[in-house]
Each structure stands twice: as structure tokens, then as C-alpha cells.
Design a protein around this motif. Sequence first.
Motif, short mmCIF file in Angstrom:
data_model
loop_
_atom_site.label_atom_id
_atom_site.label_comp_id
_atom_site.label_asym_id
_atom_site.label_seq_id
_atom_site.Cartn_x
_atom_site.Cartn_y
_atom_site.Cartn_z
N LYS A 211 1.05 -1.30 -0.05
CA LYS A 211 -0.07 0.17 -0.05
C LYS A 211 0.86 1.25 0.05
O LYS A 211 1.66 1.51 -1.03
CB LYS A 211 -0.98 0.09 1.28
N GLN A 212 0.91 2.17 1.23
CA GLN A 212 1.72 3.26 1.15
C GLN A 212 2.95 3.18 1.86
O GLN A 212 3.58 4.06 2.11
CB GLN A 212 0.84 4.39 1.71
N LYS A 213 3.30 1.72 2.05
CA LYS A 213 4.59 1.57 3.09
C LYS A 213 5.70 1.01 1.95
O LYS A 213 5.41 -0.11 1.40
CB LYS A 213 4.31 0.92 4.03
N ILE A 214 6.79 1.31 1.99
CA ILE A 214 8.08 0.57 1.24
C ILE A 214 8.92 -0.18 2.37
O ILE A 214 9.30 0.54 3.28
CB ILE A 214 8.66 1.66 0.30
N HIS A 215 8.93 -1.38 2.05
CA HIS A 215 9.79 -2.12 2.97
C HIS A 215 11.23 -2.41 2.25
O HIS A 215 11.36 -2.85 1.27
CB HIS A 215 9.10 -3.59 3.26
N VAL A 216 12.29 -2.57 3.13
CA VAL A 216 13.64 -2.79 2.67
C VAL A 216 14.10 -3.57 3.69
O VAL A 216 14.33 -3.24 4.88
CB VAL A 216 14.42 -1.49 2.53
N SER A 217 14.38 -4.60 2.92
CA SER A 217 15.29 -5.77 4.07
C SER A 217 16.64 -5.91 3.49
O SER A 217 16.65 -6.31 2.30
CB SER A 217 14.66 -6.82 4.20
N ALA A 218 17.54 -5.85 4.29
CA ALA A 218 19.03 -6.01 3.81
C ALA A 218 19.84 -6.68 4.87
O ALA A 218 19.54 -6.87 5.85
CB ALA A 218 19.40 -4.41 3.65
N GLU A 219 20.92 -7.23 4.10
CA GLU A 219 22.00 -7.99 5.06
C GLU A 219 22.95 -6.92 5.68
O GLU A 219 22.71 -6.02 5.26
CB GLU A 219 22.78 -8.75 4.37
N ALA A 220 23.54 -7.44 6.93
CA ALA A 220 24.14 -6.49 7.96
C ALA A 220 24.60 -5.19 7.52
O ALA A 220 24.36 -4.16 8.00
CB ALA A 220 24.94 -7.31 8.76
N PRO A 221 25.73 -5.11 6.60
CA PRO A 221 26.28 -3.60 6.44
C PRO A 221 25.45 -2.86 5.59
O PRO A 221 25.46 -2.50 4.53
CB PRO A 221 27.68 -3.92 5.89
N PHE A 222 24.02 -2.37 6.17
CA PHE A 222 23.36 -1.43 5.50
C PHE A 222 22.93 -0.16 6.46
O PHE A 222 22.42 -0.80 7.85
CB PHE A 222 22.12 -2.12 4.95
N SER A 223 22.68 0.68 6.29
CA SER A 223 22.54 1.91 6.95
C SER A 223 21.26 2.54 6.77
O SER A 223 20.66 2.78 5.62
CB SER A 223 23.64 3.05 6.56
N LYS A 224 20.57 2.83 8.00
CA LYS A 224 19.20 3.51 7.69
C LYS A 224 19.26 4.82 7.29
O LYS A 224 18.46 5.22 6.59
CB LYS A 224 18.40 3.33 9.26
N ARG A 225 20.47 5.36 7.87
CA ARG A 225 20.66 6.71 7.19
C ARG A 225 20.85 6.98 5.88
O ARG A 225 20.26 7.80 5.03
CB ARG A 225 22.09 7.27 7.88
N TYR A 226 21.14 5.82 5.33
CA TYR A 226 21.34 5.88 3.51
C TYR A 226 19.84 5.73 2.95
O TYR A 226 19.63 6.48 1.97
CB TYR A 226 22.10 4.45 3.05
N LEU A 227 19.04 5.29 3.72
CA LEU A 227 17.71 5.20 3.01
C LEU A 227 17.13 6.82 3.41
O LEU A 227 16.43 6.86 2.35
CB LEU A 227 16.56 4.36 3.85
#
Length: 149
Positions: A92-108
Motif C-alpha cells: 500500500k503506502q509503505k515501502i519495506h527494505v530488508s538487507a543484510e548486515a552492512p546497511f545503513s538506515k541513514r542511507y535510506l
Amino acid sequence: FGSSAQATLPQTRRKQQCNYKSSAVVMGVKGLKKKVVVKGKKQTLKFTIDCQQPADDNILETKDMEKFLVGRIKVDGKTGNLGDMVAVSREKQKIHVSAEAPFSKRYLKYLSKKYLKMQQLRDFLRVVAPNKTSYELRYFNINEDNDEE
């Protein structure tokens, strides 16, 4: 007598340098083993970007933002290289991002702001973190001045 003392001095320095080099190699191998153990864990991080308010007002299309994220997220320094490391989905109006460990929320947040700038919405919307694993797109509060009077 003075010249023989000077001649032996560089030899001792060479021996010391050799000892440092060999210890560095041993330390490098130990560090390598630790890295392999960490890679075996594979911690999955899950983040969401909530586009509820602008999507309800038909200002923002979540499918376009999802497409933008898929095209722009870098894995190992390359765009379009998501593979199994990163998965982007939309509900719907939410985008889900699932990633393996070296991934930054700040990058999103960086990419979200970049998308808003590209759509010329950066002056009206901001990216706020309501909790530890999500971001939300909100309008700037323009009525703050009227409340104070």
C-alpha cells in the motif's frame, strides 16, 4: 672503532624491521579469521518508509519511489546490484527494505531526500524517524506561527 659501530647499527634496525613485518602478517591472519566468523551470522535488517500522508493526497506515487530505490541503492559500490543482499517491496503506502548486515538506515533517508528533491517536493515534505526501524514522510508544520499568537 667509530665506523664499525655505525656499520652494526643498521643491521640491528633491519632485524627489528623484519620482526615487525612478520608479526603484522600473523596479526593479519588472525583478523581474517574473525571476519569469516562475522560473515557467517548474516543479520537481516528491516526498514520501512511510510508515505501515508503524501500518498493519500496524491502528491507522491509509492511505486515510483520504490522503483527509484531499486535503481539507486548501492551494493558493493555498484547500483543495480541488489541480488540477494537487498530486497525492496511495497505494501500500500509503505515501502519495506530488508538487507543484510552492512546497511545503513541513514542511507535510506539520504535516498528518500534525493527522491523528494528530484520530484520538487523537498520544500513541502520532510523525512522523520518515528522509531528505530522506520522513516515517515511528513508535511512541514506551517501553522506553528499561528498557534503561538
